[in-house]
Design an enzyme around this catalytic site. Structure first.
Site, PDB file in Angstrom:
ATOM      1  N   LYS A 192       0.824  -1.214   0.000  1.00  0.00           N
ATOM      2  CA  LYS A 192       0.000   0.000   0.000  1.00  0.00           C
ATOM      3  C   LYS A 192       0.865   1.276   0.000  1.00  0.00           C
ATOM      4  O   LYS A 192       2.076   1.212  -0.001  1.00  0.00           O
ATOM      5  CB  LYS A 192      -0.935  -0.026   1.210  1.00  0.00           C
ATOM      6  CG  LYS A 192      -1.953  -1.187   1.140  1.00  0.00           C
ATOM      7  CD  LYS A 192      -2.905  -1.038  -0.029  1.00  0.00           C
ATOM      8  CE  LYS A 192      -4.061  -2.020  -0.033  1.00  0.00           C
ATOM      9  NZ  LYS A 192      -3.707  -3.388  -0.427  1.00  0.00           N
TER      10      LYS A 192
HETATM   11  C1  LIG Z   1      -9.841  -2.713  -1.675  1.00  0.00           C
HETATM   12  C2  LIG Z   1      -9.231  -3.500  -0.549  1.00  0.00           C
HETATM   13  N1  LIG Z   1      -9.958  -3.714   0.555  1.00  0.00           N
HETATM   14  C3  LIG Z   1      -9.459  -4.404   1.603  1.00  0.00           C
HETATM   15  C4  LIG Z   1      -8.183  -4.914   1.572  1.00  0.00           C
HETATM   16  C5  LIG Z   1      -7.687  -5.706   2.748  1.00  0.00           C
HETATM   17  O1  LIG Z   1      -6.568  -5.085   3.317  1.00  0.00           O
HETATM   18  P1  LIG Z   1      -5.660  -5.877   4.380  1.00  0.00           P
HETATM   19  O2  LIG Z   1      -4.711  -6.733   3.588  1.00  0.00           O
HETATM   20  O3  LIG Z   1      -4.938  -4.789   5.137  1.00  0.00           O
HETATM   21  O4  LIG Z   1      -6.547  -6.671   5.241  1.00  0.00           O
HETATM   22  C6  LIG Z   1      -7.382  -4.706   0.456  1.00  0.00           C
HETATM   23  C7  LIG Z   1      -6.016  -5.253   0.402  1.00  0.00           C
HETATM   24  O5  LIG Z   1      -5.392  -5.451  -0.590  1.00  0.00           O
HETATM   25  C8  LIG Z   1      -7.910  -3.983  -0.643  1.00  0.00           C
HETATM   26  O6  LIG Z   1      -7.189  -3.768  -1.750  1.00  0.00           O
END
Ligand SMILES: Cc1ncc(COP(=O)(O)O)c(C=O)c1O
Length: 401
Positions: A192
């Site tokens: 990210k």
């Molecule tokens: C649009 C979106 N929502 C939620 C997530 C979930 O994030 P995390 O990996 O921090 O749980 C991601 C992760 O890639 C994402 O791209």
């Protein structure tokens, strides 16, 4: 035909982190401090992050997935409820609805921004609908005012998935709770724009939601570990719910604060790189780029290009999906890593088998998901890397009959 450029020796990665001496020092400081998990640094990071996104409250967690889940639970989502999510998103946006025992309902996306289409949302609202979870796709702001208006009319709440959107703004304000939604969830996963390796943040408008999320996110215990062991005096905990173990630890928070301090400079560089991509690809009718609306700031988390319908529909013996996959494989041969964000969720096996969805449920998302390619973007990229990617993309497209 464009002149063939020599292949690079090293792979251009899709993402690359910029951890350096400041992150190393911050981690070491935590290791030597005597307090490793949720503690003073997490509290400090929550305050600094909340200020950055103009949120009244923020809760550090171990992922954005945890934040999305807690937001739904705090909003009272449970069995029998429906939650509207975009078809074109990462699995966690919909999976967390399933984790609450509720049903995810997929809305189509807009062709320009590839964000959730408010008209599609409106058609899906019924008496069981409880919430809308819009996603700022790749860092592009969704049409939040329209979604909030629909939510207001039908007694729903909005929980924004801001995994890509720490820097995203709409009408001069950060998206998320600053734009009026009840919850916003952020990801600090390794790819990210602000990273803590794994990590996430839940922002809330109301203190009651924050306190509820804090309890459910730490086993349902009425007092968190920091308060139990630190200077507030003896307090015995109670269990208020069968909660989850979702807390952030101080090593993550220490990394997050260093990353937060770099965010504006990194975002400025991402914006330059995206503009360079756009200018170098502008004259190629085979390539489209999803667009952010006026009066918004794009976080440029992903550098998405989309192969045109004309080009991808006219490859001899290849479906659009196969033509796109061939391009990704050929780019990899040329030392450019690229990927797909995302497979449209109604076409995935779990949702087809468990919820009876079909790819055709959301035709725009399906068409887009067969044609998108995410290209490398990260602050340490050189202009010459972008030039290389663009030349290689054109070369590869020339080569796919
Ligand atoms: C649009 C979106 N929502 C939620 C997530 C979930 O994030 P995390 O990996 O921090 O749980 C991601 C992760 O890639 C994402 O791209």
């Amino acid at each position: 035909m464009y002149q063939k450029v020599p292949r690079r020796d090293s792979l251009l990665r899709l993402h690359s982190h910029d951890f350096g001496p400041a992150e190393e020092a911050a981690v070491l400081e935590v290791l030597r401090s005597g307090w490793l998990t949720r503690g003073p640094r997490t509290q400090q990071f929550e305050l600094e992050f909340a200020a950055r996104v103009a949120a009244p409250h923020a809760l550090g967690l171990n992922s954005c997935t945890a934040a999305l889940h807690l937001a739904l639970l705090c909003g009272g989502v449970g069995p029998g409820d429906e939650v509207i999510v975009p078809a074109l998103t990462f699995a966690a946006t919909a999976n967390t609805v399933v984790h609450c025992g509720a049903t995810p309902v997929f809305a189509d996306v807009l062709p320009d921004s590839q964000c959730i289409d408010p008209a599609s949302v409106e058609r899906l609202i019924n008496g069981n609908t409880k919430a809308i979870v819009p996603v700022h796709y790749g860092g592009i702001a969704c049409e939040i005012p329209r979604l909030q208006q629909l939510a207001g009319q039908h007694g729903l709440f909005v929980s924004e998935d801001c995994a890509h959107a720490v820097e995203t703004e709409l009408d001069g304000r950060p998206v998320g709770v600053a734009s009026g939604s009840r919850f916003a969830s952020y990801s600090f996963y390794a790819t990210k724009n602000l990273i803590t390796a794994e990590g996430g943040m839940l922002c809330c408008r109301d203190e009651a939601d924050l306190e509820r999320a804090r309890v459910i996110g730490l086993h349902g215990m009425s007092r968190n570990a920091w308060k139990r062991y630190s200077g507030e005096g003896f307090q015995l905990y109670d269990i208020e719910a069968a909660g989850f173990k979702y807390n952030m630890f101080d090593i993550q928070a220490a990394l997050g604060m260093v990353q937060l301090a770099k965010l504006n400079a990194n975002h400025a560089r991402r914006t330059e790189l995206a503009a360079l991509y756009a200018s170098l690809l502008a004259d190629d009718p085979r390539i489209e780029i999803p667009q952010a609306g006026a009066d918004s700031v794009h976080a440029h988390h992903l550098m998405v290009v989309r192969l045109s319908e004309d080009w991808s529909g006219s490859r001899v013996g290849l479906s659009r999906f196969e033509a796109r996959n061939t391009v990704i494989s050929a780019l990899r041969e040329e030392m450019v890593e690229s990927y797909v964000h995302y497979i449209s969720l109604p076409g995935t096996r779990f949702y087809r088998e468990q919820y009876g969805t079909a790819p055709s449920d959301c035709p725009v998302a399906q068409s887009v998901s067969e044609r998108v390619i995410s290209l490398p973007i990260y602050p340490d990229m050189q202009d010459s890397d972008v030039e290389y990617c663009c030349l290689k993309l054109r070369e590869v497209l020339d080569g796919v009959e």
